[in-house]
Design a protein around this motif. Structure first.
Motif, PDB file in Angstrom:
ATOM      1  N   CYS A  23      29.238  58.749  -0.204  1.00  0.00           N
ATOM      2  CA  CYS A  23      29.965  58.930  -1.099  1.00  0.00           C
ATOM      3  C   CYS A  23      31.425  59.167  -1.024  1.00  0.00           C
ATOM      4  O   CYS A  23      32.596  58.743  -1.754  1.00  0.00           O
ATOM      5  CB  CYS A  23      29.484  60.186  -2.073  1.00  0.00           C
ATOM      6  N   GLU A  24      31.659  59.969   0.039  1.00  0.00           N
ATOM      7  CA  GLU A  24      32.966  60.166   0.390  1.00  0.00           C
ATOM      8  C   GLU A  24      33.802  59.106   1.201  1.00  0.00           C
ATOM      9  O   GLU A  24      34.983  58.595   0.516  1.00  0.00           O
ATOM     10  CB  GLU A  24      33.103  61.321   1.537  1.00  0.00           C
ATOM     11  N   PHE A  27      33.179  55.909  -2.079  1.00  0.00           N
ATOM     12  CA  PHE A  27      33.284  56.196  -3.416  1.00  0.00           C
ATOM     13  C   PHE A  27      33.998  57.391  -3.712  1.00  0.00           C
ATOM     14  O   PHE A  27      33.916  58.057  -4.804  1.00  0.00           O
ATOM     15  CB  PHE A  27      31.916  56.306  -4.284  1.00  0.00           C
ATOM     16  N   ALA A  29      37.258  58.204  -4.900  1.00  0.00           N
ATOM     17  CA  ALA A  29      38.012  58.161  -5.975  1.00  0.00           C
ATOM     18  C   ALA A  29      37.103  58.629  -7.395  1.00  0.00           C
ATOM     19  O   ALA A  29      37.699  59.309  -8.067  1.00  0.00           O
ATOM     20  CB  ALA A  29      38.662  57.074  -6.470  1.00  0.00           C
ATOM     21  N   SER A  30      35.885  58.194  -7.426  1.00  0.00           N
ATOM     22  CA  SER A  30      35.009  58.494  -8.590  1.00  0.00           C
ATOM     23  C   SER A  30      33.465  58.390  -8.091  1.00  0.00           C
ATOM     24  O   SER A  30      32.916  57.535  -8.246  1.00  0.00           O
ATOM     25  CB  SER A  30      35.538  57.288  -9.618  1.00  0.00           C
ATOM     26  N   HIS A  31      33.120  59.719  -7.843  1.00  0.00           N
ATOM     27  CA  HIS A  31      31.650  59.760  -7.814  1.00  0.00           C
ATOM     28  C   HIS A  31      31.589  61.320  -8.020  1.00  0.00           C
ATOM     29  O   HIS A  31      32.142  62.226  -7.806  1.00  0.00           O
ATOM     30  CB  HIS A  31      31.121  59.535  -6.155  1.00  0.00           C
ATOM     31  N   GLU A  32      30.245  61.608  -8.524  1.00  0.00           N
ATOM     32  CA  GLU A  32      29.685  62.763  -8.629  1.00  0.00           C
ATOM     33  C   GLU A  32      28.122  62.907  -7.847  1.00  0.00           C
ATOM     34  O   GLU A  32      27.313  61.921  -8.328  1.00  0.00           O
ATOM     35  CB  GLU A  32      29.617  63.257 -10.045  1.00  0.00           C
ATOM     36  N   LYS A  58      21.507  55.787  -8.663  1.00  0.00           N
ATOM     37  CA  LYS A  58      22.787  55.529  -9.236  1.00  0.00           C
ATOM     38  C   LYS A  58      22.504  55.456 -10.829  1.00  0.00           C
ATOM     39  O   LYS A  58      21.774  54.702 -11.094  1.00  0.00           O
ATOM     40  CB  LYS A  58      23.414  54.344  -8.551  1.00  0.00           C
ATOM     41  N   SER A  60      25.019  55.625 -13.227  1.00  0.00           N
ATOM     42  CA  SER A  60      26.137  55.011 -13.998  1.00  0.00           C
ATOM     43  C   SER A  60      27.212  54.245 -12.935  1.00  0.00           C
ATOM     44  O   SER A  60      27.354  54.748 -11.863  1.00  0.00           O
ATOM     45  CB  SER A  60      27.002  55.946 -14.880  1.00  0.00           C
TER      46      SER A  60
END
Length: 84
Positions: A23-24, A27, A29-32, A58, A60
Motif C-alpha cells: 500500500c505504501e 497506493f 496517495a490514496s489507500h486505506e 479490495k 473500491s
C-alpha cells in the motif's frame, strides 16, 4: 482495502507487513487499509464471506477483488488488485 487475519499467526503477521508495504509503495496517495482480527471480531468474516485467513479485499473501486495468503508475491497481489 480490508485485511482479515487470525491473531498473531505467522502468515497473518507476514500479510500485515506485506500489505502495508504494498500500500505504501504502490497506493501511497490514496489507500486505506483496515486490519480485522477474526479472533477478536469473528462476525466480520461472515459478512464478507471470509473462510480462510489471511485474506485481503479490495473494496473500491468495484469490482471487489480478493487475495488469499501472506501477500508475499507482490506482482501477483498487484495484478489481482489492479484487474477490473
Amino acid at each position: 482495502m480490508r485485511l482479515y487475519v487470525a491473531g498473531g499467526a505467522p502468515n497473518s503477521v507476514r500479510a500485515i507487513a506485506n500489505a502495508r508495504a504494498i500500500c505504501e509503495e504502490h497506493f501511497a496517495a490514496s489507500h486505506e487499509l483496515e486490519i480485522v482480527d477474526l479472533l477478536e471480531h469473528p462476525n466480520r468474516a461472515q459478512a464478507d464471506g471470509i473462510v480462510v485467513t489471511p485474506t485481503l479485499l479490495k473494496l473500491s473501486p468495484l469490482p471487489v477483488q480478493r487475495v488469499v495468503g501472506s501477500l508475499s508475491d507482490t506482482t501477483q497481489v498487484l495484478l489481482a488488485l489492479c484487474s477490473r
